[in-house]
Design a protein around this motif. Structure first.
Motif, PDB file in Angstrom:
ATOM      1  N   LEU A  56      17.696  20.776  48.613  1.00 27.36           N
ATOM      2  CA  LEU A  56      17.744  19.182  48.042  1.00 27.36           C
ATOM      3  C   LEU A  56      17.235  18.588  49.057  1.00 27.36           C
ATOM      4  O   LEU A  56      16.345  17.565  48.734  1.00 27.36           O
ATOM      5  CB  LEU A  56      18.923  19.128  47.599  1.00 27.36           C
ATOM      6  CG  LEU A  56      19.476  19.330  46.318  1.00 27.36           C
ATOM      7  CD1 LEU A  56      20.855  18.903  45.789  1.00 27.36           C
ATOM      8  CD2 LEU A  56      18.807  18.897  45.121  1.00 27.36           C
ATOM      9  N   ALA A  57      17.542  18.640  50.092  1.00 32.08           N
ATOM     10  CA  ALA A  57      17.170  17.862  51.557  1.00 32.08           C
ATOM     11  C   ALA A  57      15.695  18.113  51.689  1.00 32.08           C
ATOM     12  O   ALA A  57      14.967  17.112  51.780  1.00 32.08           O
ATOM     13  CB  ALA A  57      17.688  18.496  52.648  1.00 32.08           C
ATOM     14  N   GLU A 105      26.311  27.008  48.500  1.00 29.24           N
ATOM     15  CA  GLU A 105      26.337  25.508  48.523  1.00 29.24           C
ATOM     16  C   GLU A 105      25.218  24.928  49.833  1.00 29.24           C
ATOM     17  O   GLU A 105      24.561  24.045  49.261  1.00 29.24           O
ATOM     18  CB  GLU A 105      27.949  25.116  48.645  1.00 29.24           C
ATOM     19  CG  GLU A 105      28.512  25.212  47.297  1.00 29.24           C
ATOM     20  CD  GLU A 105      29.955  24.706  47.392  1.00 29.24           C
ATOM     21  OE1 GLU A 105      30.825  25.094  46.245  1.00 29.24           O
ATOM     22  OE2 GLU A 105      30.157  24.176  48.452  1.00 29.24           O
ATOM     23  N   GLN A 106      25.666  25.178  50.746  1.00 24.04           N
ATOM     24  CA  GLN A 106      24.825  24.816  52.012  1.00 24.04           C
ATOM     25  C   GLN A 106      23.214  25.247  51.627  1.00 24.04           C
ATOM     26  O   GLN A 106      22.363  24.566  51.953  1.00 24.04           O
ATOM     27  CB  GLN A 106      25.024  25.795  53.071  1.00 24.04           C
ATOM     28  CG  GLN A 106      26.421  24.977  53.776  1.00 24.04           C
ATOM     29  CD  GLN A 106      27.458  25.590  53.767  1.00 24.04           C
ATOM     30  OE1 GLN A 106      27.850  26.308  52.915  1.00 24.04           O
ATOM     31  NE2 GLN A 106      28.524  25.651  54.672  1.00 24.04           N
ATOM     32  N   VAL A 161      12.655  15.087  51.397  1.00 22.71           N
ATOM     33  CA  VAL A 161      11.923  14.591  52.213  1.00 22.71           C
ATOM     34  C   VAL A 161      10.579  14.772  51.840  1.00 22.71           C
ATOM     35  O   VAL A 161       9.700  13.639  51.988  1.00 22.71           O
ATOM     36  CB  VAL A 161      12.076  15.917  53.600  1.00 22.71           C
ATOM     37  CG1 VAL A 161      10.931  15.706  54.608  1.00 22.71           C
ATOM     38  CG2 VAL A 161      13.424  15.558  54.373  1.00 22.71           C
ATOM     39  N   VAL A 162      10.272  15.806  51.157  1.00 20.21           N
ATOM     40  CA  VAL A 162       8.882  16.108  50.628  1.00 20.21           C
ATOM     41  C   VAL A 162       8.401  14.802  49.642  1.00 20.21           C
ATOM     42  O   VAL A 162       7.345  14.259  49.628  1.00 20.21           O
ATOM     43  CB  VAL A 162       8.521  17.237  50.020  1.00 20.21           C
ATOM     44  CG1 VAL A 162       7.228  17.297  49.276  1.00 20.21           C
ATOM     45  CG2 VAL A 162       8.575  18.237  51.036  1.00 20.21           C
ATOM     46  N   LEU A 163       9.233  14.321  48.719  1.00 22.03           N
ATOM     47  CA  LEU A 163       9.196  13.395  47.789  1.00 22.03           C
ATOM     48  C   LEU A 163       9.070  12.014  48.509  1.00 22.03           C
ATOM     49  O   LEU A 163       8.250  11.088  48.089  1.00 22.03           O
ATOM     50  CB  LEU A 163      10.485  13.513  46.782  1.00 22.03           C
ATOM     51  CG  LEU A 163      10.396  14.215  45.815  1.00 22.03           C
ATOM     52  CD1 LEU A 163      11.765  14.063  44.857  1.00 22.03           C
ATOM     53  CD2 LEU A 163       9.254  13.973  44.664  1.00 22.03           C
ATOM     54  N   GLY A 218       8.112  23.614  53.126  1.00 23.22           N
ATOM     55  CA  GLY A 218       8.566  24.614  52.033  1.00 23.22           C
ATOM     56  C   GLY A 218       8.715  26.099  52.676  1.00 23.22           C
ATOM     57  O   GLY A 218       9.713  26.583  52.057  1.00 23.22           O
ATOM     58  N   ILE A 219       8.316  26.421  53.709  1.00 23.34           N
ATOM     59  CA  ILE A 219       8.343  27.817  54.248  1.00 23.34           C
ATOM     60  C   ILE A 219       9.639  27.649  55.026  1.00 23.34           C
ATOM     61  O   ILE A 219      10.456  28.590  54.701  1.00 23.34           O
ATOM     62  CB  ILE A 219       7.413  28.198  55.218  1.00 23.34           C
ATOM     63  CG1 ILE A 219       5.956  28.180  54.523  1.00 23.34           C
ATOM     64  CG2 ILE A 219       7.500  29.226  56.250  1.00 23.34           C
ATOM     65  CD1 ILE A 219       4.818  28.417  55.353  1.00 23.34           C
ATOM     66  N   LEU A 220       9.835  26.470  55.710  1.00 20.03           N
ATOM     67  CA  LEU A 220      11.305  26.313  56.282  1.00 20.03           C
ATOM     68  C   LEU A 220      12.460  26.377  55.607  1.00 20.03           C
ATOM     69  O   LEU A 220      13.389  27.168  55.769  1.00 20.03           O
ATOM     70  CB  LEU A 220      11.248  25.309  57.290  1.00 20.03           C
ATOM     71  CG  LEU A 220      10.420  25.419  58.694  1.00 20.03           C
ATOM     72  CD1 LEU A 220      10.274  24.191  59.356  1.00 20.03           C
ATOM     73  CD2 LEU A 220      10.756  26.408  59.529  1.00 20.03           C
ATOM     74  N   VAL A 221      12.061  25.714  54.466  1.00 20.12           N
ATOM     75  CA  VAL A 221      13.203  25.454  53.368  1.00 20.12           C
ATOM     76  C   VAL A 221      13.533  26.811  52.953  1.00 20.12           C
ATOM     77  O   VAL A 221      14.716  27.268  52.457  1.00 20.12           O
ATOM     78  CB  VAL A 221      12.895  24.459  52.707  1.00 20.12           C
ATOM     79  CG1 VAL A 221      13.897  24.507  51.163  1.00 20.12           C
ATOM     80  CG2 VAL A 221      13.196  23.097  53.225  1.00 20.12           C
ATOM     81  N   SER A 222      12.379  27.667  52.543  1.00 25.39           N
ATOM     82  CA  SER A 222      12.841  29.071  51.689  1.00 25.39           C
ATOM     83  C   SER A 222      13.499  30.022  52.856  1.00 25.39           C
ATOM     84  O   SER A 222      14.484  30.649  52.410  1.00 25.39           O
ATOM     85  CB  SER A 222      11.636  29.438  51.271  1.00 25.39           C
ATOM     86  OG  SER A 222      10.719  29.941  52.413  1.00 25.39           O
TER      87      SER A 222
END
Lengths: 64, 176
Positions: A37-38, A30-31, A42-44, A13-17
């Motif tokens: 989404l990626a 968009e990226q 991954v978490v799901l 979560g931290i890295l994605v944010s």
């Protein structure tokens, strides 16, 4: 259930944010959305088994 | 048993560092691409200006003028053209050969290479006006690219390096 999964989800979560912020500020919305989404996918993927087990437990518990 | 666990952990740490280093190196390479492209375009612009002034004002032959340009960029496109012309090739063949030889290792985009090939057609023509127009178009094109690329260089450098490190951390997290 291992407690490490919680820390891994938090780290993702931290890295994605962080990546989302970096990409949004660079004008690459968009990226940024694809990164989010990626991370979500991954978490799901990690927790889908636990959710399945939860539903099985609920079914067993309530004899559904 | 404990020794086995230590070796396992050490292997994980080494693998993580390798992944982070690889991702950072990729990000670094991507980050400097714009700057290197700009440097190549500026080098070509100064060589074209020198070539044009040698042809226009000093009235040198094309190969003599090209020899002057080949000195501006020590290795690169104009040096390849000069070398090919010295081997008795036509301007068209020399230009095409130089484009093929340099485009693979170049940071220029396909549009930059297309503009360079149009410049070659201008020099191949004996018409001085056409040559002037092609040179002017080439210089205007490079100036316009510089205006677009320069403001974004710093931003791209920071972006690619930080995103590559974050992606590396993400991969390490997935694999641990």
């Amino acid at each position: 259930m291992d407690i490490n999964i919680v820390f891994r989800i938090a780290a993702v979560g931290i890295l994605v944010s962080v990546m989302n912020q970096l990409l949004t500020r660079a004008g690459r919305d968009e990226q940024a959305m694809l990164t989010t989404l990626a991370g979500l996918v991954v978490v799901l993927y990690w927790i889908i088994q636990y959710i399945s087990d939860l539903f099985s437990e609920v079914q067993t518990l309530f004899r559904l | 048993m404990r020794q086995g666990v230590d070796v396992y952990m050490a292997g994980k740490v080494v693998g993580s560092l390798l992944i982070l280093t690889a991702c950072f190196c990729m990000g670094y390479r991507l980050s400097i691409r714009s700057r290197l492209r700009l440097e190549e375009l500026e080098s070509i612009k100064s060589a074209v200006i020198k070539l044009d002034s040698a042809l226009e004002y000093e009235r040198l032959t094309f190969i003599q003028a090209l020899g002057r340009c080949a000195d501006v960029e020590s290795e690169g496109f104009f040096r390849s053209v000069y070398t090919a012309l010295k081997n008795n090739n036509s301007v068209k063949t020399a230009w095409k050969y130089a484009l093929e030889e340099n485009s693979a290792n170049s940071y220029m985009t396909s549009e930059d290479i297309h503009r360079l090939s149009l410049l070659g057609e201008g020099f191949e023509s004996a018409d001085a006006d056409m040559r002037e127009r092609c040179v002017k178009d080439c210089i205007d094109y490079i100036d316009s690219r510089e205006e677009i690329i320069k403001p974004d260089i710093e931003r791209d450098i920071k972006l690619y390096r930080s995103v590559s490190l974050t992606v590396g951390l993400f991969i390490v997290l997935l694999l641990i």
